[in-house]
Scaffold this active site. Structure first.
Site, PDB file in Angstrom:
ATOM      1  N   MET A  18       0.840  -1.174   0.000  1.00 39.53           N
ATOM      2  CA  MET A  18       0.000   0.000   0.000  1.00 39.53           C
ATOM      3  C   MET A  18       0.889   1.243   0.000  1.00 39.53           C
ATOM      4  SD  MET A  18      -3.020   1.185   2.577  1.00 39.53           S
ATOM      5  CE  MET A  18      -2.033   1.541   3.998  1.00 39.53           C
ATOM      6  N   PRO A  19       1.327   1.696  -1.169  1.00 41.88           N
ATOM      7  CA  PRO A  19       2.158   2.899  -1.227  1.00 41.88           C
ATOM      8  C   PRO A  19       1.375   4.145  -0.825  1.00 41.88           C
ATOM      9  CG  PRO A  19       2.265   1.677  -3.291  1.00 41.88           C
ATOM     10  CD  PRO A  19       1.183   1.073  -2.471  1.00 41.88           C
ATOM     11  N   TYR A  20       2.066   5.022  -0.135  1.00 43.60           N
ATOM     12  CA  TYR A  20       1.534   6.334   0.230  1.00 43.60           C
ATOM     13  C   TYR A  20       2.542   7.347  -0.279  1.00 43.60           C
ATOM     14  CZ  TYR A  20       0.360  10.392   3.088  1.00 43.60           C
ATOM     15  OH  TYR A  20       0.037  11.649   3.509  1.00 43.60           O
TER      16      TYR A  20
END
Length: 73
Positions: free
Chosen positions: A1-3
């Site tokens: 889950m890249p932010y």
């Protein structure tokens, strides 16, 4: 889950921000094989008087016309 957080000075249009979100998401998919449905892109806008370059605020640099190396908008 890249932010991914992008900080820019205020002034970008909604269309420009939408293009950034789409482009950054596409790049994460292409380069890092990330799932676009779990990729989060947040754009934070900063007032030009709160962003400094070379010891001066962007607002002051723009007022002085010293924008050769910075965005003019």
């Amino acid at each position: 889950m890249p932010y991914i957080e992008v900080n820019v000075t205020k002034g970008a249009t909604n269309e420009q921000k939408a293009q950034l979100v789409e482009g950054i998401t596409d790049l994460m998919v292409k380069v890092m094989n990330k799932n676009p449905y779990s990729t989060h892109v947040v754009i934070k806008e900063v007032e030009t008087e709160s962003w400094g370059i070379s010891g001066k605020s962007v607002k002051r640099l723009r007022a002085e016309g010293n924008t050769a190396n910075i965005s003019k908008v």
